[in-house]
Design a protein around this motif. Structure first.
Motif, PDB file in Angstrom:
ATOM      1  N   ASN A  31      24.677  41.556 -30.253  1.00 26.64           N
ATOM      2  CA  ASN A  31      25.070  41.938 -31.625  1.00 26.64           C
ATOM      3  C   ASN A  31      25.570  40.734 -32.421  1.00 26.64           C
ATOM      4  O   ASN A  31      25.325  40.633 -33.629  1.00 26.64           O
ATOM      5  N   ASP A  32      26.271  39.819 -31.752  1.00 21.12           N
ATOM      6  CA  ASP A  32      26.727  38.601 -32.433  1.00 21.12           C
ATOM      7  C   ASP A  32      25.552  37.658 -32.710  1.00 21.12           C
ATOM      8  O   ASP A  32      25.537  36.947 -33.705  1.00 21.12           O
ATOM      9  N   LEU A  33      24.574  37.666 -31.812  1.00 21.70           N
ATOM     10  CA  LEU A  33      23.366  36.857 -32.005  1.00 21.70           C
ATOM     11  C   LEU A  33      22.571  37.365 -33.196  1.00 21.70           C
ATOM     12  O   LEU A  33      22.026  36.582 -33.982  1.00 21.70           O
ATOM     13  N   ASP A 171      31.520  34.567 -34.324  1.00 22.24           N
ATOM     14  CA  ASP A 171      31.643  35.060 -32.952  1.00 22.24           C
ATOM     15  C   ASP A 171      30.510  34.535 -32.075  1.00 22.24           C
ATOM     16  O   ASP A 171      30.693  34.331 -30.880  1.00 22.24           O
ATOM     17  N   PHE A 172      29.341  34.322 -32.661  1.00 20.56           N
ATOM     18  CA  PHE A 172      28.235  33.731 -31.905  1.00 20.56           C
ATOM     19  C   PHE A 172      28.613  32.330 -31.421  1.00 20.56           C
ATOM     20  O   PHE A 172      28.390  31.970 -30.256  1.00 20.56           O
ATOM     21  N   GLU A 173      29.201  31.530 -32.310  1.00 19.39           N
ATOM     22  CA  GLU A 173      29.637  30.188 -31.921  1.00 19.39           C
ATOM     23  C   GLU A 173      30.724  30.255 -30.849  1.00 19.39           C
ATOM     24  O   GLU A 173      30.758  29.407 -29.944  1.00 19.39           O
ATOM     25  N   TYR A 177      30.531  28.455 -27.264  1.00 15.99           N
ATOM     26  CA  TYR A 177      31.585  27.540 -26.812  1.00 15.99           C
ATOM     27  C   TYR A 177      32.087  27.931 -25.425  1.00 15.99           C
ATOM     28  O   TYR A 177      32.227  27.082 -24.537  1.00 15.99           O
ATOM     29  N   VAL A 178      32.348  29.217 -25.231  1.00 15.15           N
ATOM     30  CA  VAL A 178      32.872  29.685 -23.943  1.00 15.15           C
ATOM     31  C   VAL A 178      31.850  29.468 -22.836  1.00 15.15           C
ATOM     32  O   VAL A 178      32.179  28.964 -21.755  1.00 15.15           O
ATOM     33  N   LEU A 179      30.596  29.826 -23.078  1.00 17.19           N
ATOM     34  CA  LEU A 179      29.564  29.681 -22.053  1.00 17.19           C
ATOM     35  C   LEU A 179      29.351  28.212 -21.688  1.00 17.19           C
ATOM     36  O   LEU A 179      29.221  27.866 -20.506  1.00 17.19           O
TER      37      LEU A 179
END
Length: 286
Positions: A31-33, A171-173, A177-179
């Motif tokens: 959904n963020d993508l 949120d996509f960014e 960042y987390v991944l």
């Protein structure tokens, strides 16, 4: 020692996005993508191994293969290294998912559901502009008007993402960042902003793995690191061979310069050949 699992490993990636217990993480990421495009509320995981329909045909094995509540299909892959015909492989994967929607019988009228391919790449895609996201759709070459929305490729080039935690706007960014940084993080960021990251922290905490899960993860991390070492060796070998070739070319040019100077000084071809190693025909051209 790392606190969180490495998402670039086969086990780590599927633990985050490929489990029924954590499918809300995949839903949130998708959904963020596709923010402002789609609002997925549920997914069903499909068999990752799709066997051939006919004798002699070729089957496929996906990392993650799922369908949404309205029948659209998502293929999600993590690739750590460039492969021969990588883009053609992605095209084959998605085309295979499209073609399998065909129903036997005279009443089927080519009513297709969209197929999306989301390809995480832990490398830079060759012969393409280097950017985080490359979105491929079927459109008219001149007008850019979309021809069909049934086939879409989204390539996520992780090395092109260089933002720090505070610089992440969407949120996509934040997901990227987390991944990208997960294995080196000491805490999970963005939990206060979005509860999905709190659940993610519990899923990826190495200390929470069962004994069996830890054994599988350790084997997966070994395969991942062996792959990195192999790639690094190949790159170093390629650089060394290129340097050697460049040095050889440089030395050849030096010999030609010296030969030209000796020729202008009136030295015989025999003497020039002895000094430089060039042939009579090479000397004659100087």
């Amino acid at each position: 020692m790392a606190k969180y699992i490495n998402p670039f490993t086969d086990v780590g990636f599927k633990k985050i996005f490929g489990q029924e217990v954590s499918k809300d993480l995949l839903i949130d990421f998708l959904n963020d993508l596709l923010v402002d495009e789609k609002s997925i509320t549920d997914i069903t995981f499909l068999d990752k191994e799709v066997l051939p329909e006919y004798m002699g045909d070729r089957g496929v094995i996906y990392d993650i293969y799922c369908t949404t509540e309205n029948g659209e299909q998502f293929i999600v892959e993590m690739q750590n290294r460039q492969q021969v015909n990588f883009r053609e492989r992605a095209l084959y994967y998605l085309s295979h998912a499209v073609s399998r929607q065909g129903e036997k019988g005279a009443d089927w009228r080519f009513s297709l559901k969209a197929v999306y391919g989301v390809f995480f790449m832990n490398f830079r895609l060759e012969n393409m502009p280097h950017k985080l996201r490359t979105d491929i759709v079927l459109s008219d070459r001149d007008t850019h008007e979309q021809f069909s929305d049934k086939l879409r490729f989204i390539f996520i080039e992780l090395p092109s993402f260089t933002k720090e935690e505070a610089e992440c706007v969407t949120d996509f960014e934040r997901w990227i960042y987390v991944l990208k940084n997960m294995e080196t993080l000491n805490r999970m960021p963005f939990k206060a902003r979005k509860s999905v990251f709190e659940k993610l922290e519990k899923i990826v905490d190495i200390a929470s793995l069962s004994k069996e899960e830890r054994m599988k993860y350790d084997e997966s991390i070994k395969v991942y690191r062996d792959s990195l070492v192999t790639m690094e060796f190949a790159e170093q070998k390629g650089r060394a061979e290129g340097l050697a070739e460049g040095m050889a070319k440089g030395k050849a040019e030096e010999r030609r310069i010296i030969a030209g100077q000796l020729k202008r000084m009136g030295m015989s071809f025999d003497a020039i050949r002895e000094v430089t190693g060039l042939s009579d025909s090479e000397i004659d051209k100087l």
